[in-house]
Design an enzyme around this catalytic site. Structure first.
Site, PDB file in Angstrom:
ATOM      1  N   GLY A  99       3.286   6.139   0.329  1.00  0.00           N
ATOM      2  CA  GLY A  99       3.195   5.545   1.650  1.00  0.00           C
ATOM      3  C   GLY A  99       1.792   5.051   1.943  1.00  0.00           C
ATOM      4  CG  HIS A 122      -9.454  -0.956  -1.292  1.00  0.00           C
ATOM      5  ND1 HIS A 122      -8.782  -0.138  -2.159  1.00  0.00           N
ATOM      6  CD2 HIS A 122      -8.747  -0.935  -0.143  1.00  0.00           C
ATOM      7  CE1 HIS A 122      -7.712   0.348  -1.570  1.00  0.00           C
ATOM      8  NE2 HIS A 122      -7.664  -0.119  -0.335  1.00  0.00           N
TER       9      HIS A 122
END
Length: 185
Positions: free
Chosen positions: A4, A47
């Site tokens: 998820g 990221h």
């Protein structure tokens, strides 16, 4: 790696690759996100900061046969793709830039899914042909509520079926929940 949102799947994939890599040329990181707004810009930046600076990053979500021409890709042993569901979203909106997803017909949806599947298969096939270990990070989108809008349902269905096809070709599938990996295949 599947899980998820904010499940820790990207972090787990990166840790796993760091354990495997033997030198800085071993890893190519395929980042599929496109900076579309402030939130996405922040996610991309986060990221980038978290990823190893030793890894070669390729910002790409399609036309993976072109990687056969790139030296850093050819040298690498490992490829991380983050994230498949972002790639699917990019391909959906690229393919149909001017369509109303609330009125799209089933034939168009099937054509769209085949278009996306072709790109995914190209990625997997390139890595297989060049003997790369491929780690794909993807969201499990089927655990939540049924989306209220047709676009969300179309996306959920396509992403779910693409995840199934990837898993069927994979040697190993890891479900990540709350940062904890569970091998399911």
């Amino acid at each position: 790696m599947i899980g998820g949102a904010r499940s820790g799947k990207s972090s787990y994939a990166e840790r796993r690759i760091k354990e495997l890599q033997s030198n800085q040329n071993d890893v190519v990181y395929i980042a599929t996100a496109i900076p579309t707004d402030g939130d996405m810009n922040e996610r991309i930046k986060r990221h980038q900061e978290e990823r190893s600076s030793d890894w070669h990053t390729v910002e790409q979500y399609k036309q993976f046969n072109k990687l056969k021409m790139e030296g850093k890709f050819l040298q690498a042993k490992y490829v991380i793709v983050d994230c498949m569901t972002v790639m699917i979203t990019n391909l959906m909106f690229e393919r149909y830039t001017d369509i109303d997803f609330e009125t799209i017909n089933n034939e168009q949806i099937n054509e769209l899914e085949l278009f996306i599947e072709k790109e995914v298969n190209e990625l997997i096939d390139v890595c297989k042909q060049l003997e790369k270990s491929l780690l794909i990070v993807s969201n499990e989108v089927g655990y939540g509520l049924v989306p209220a809008y047709r676009l969300g349902r179309i996306f959920r269905d396509i992403a779910g079926r693409i995840n199934q096809k990837i898993a069927s070709r994979a040697e190993e599938v890891i479900l990540v929940t709350a940062g904890i990996p569970l091998r399911i295949k």
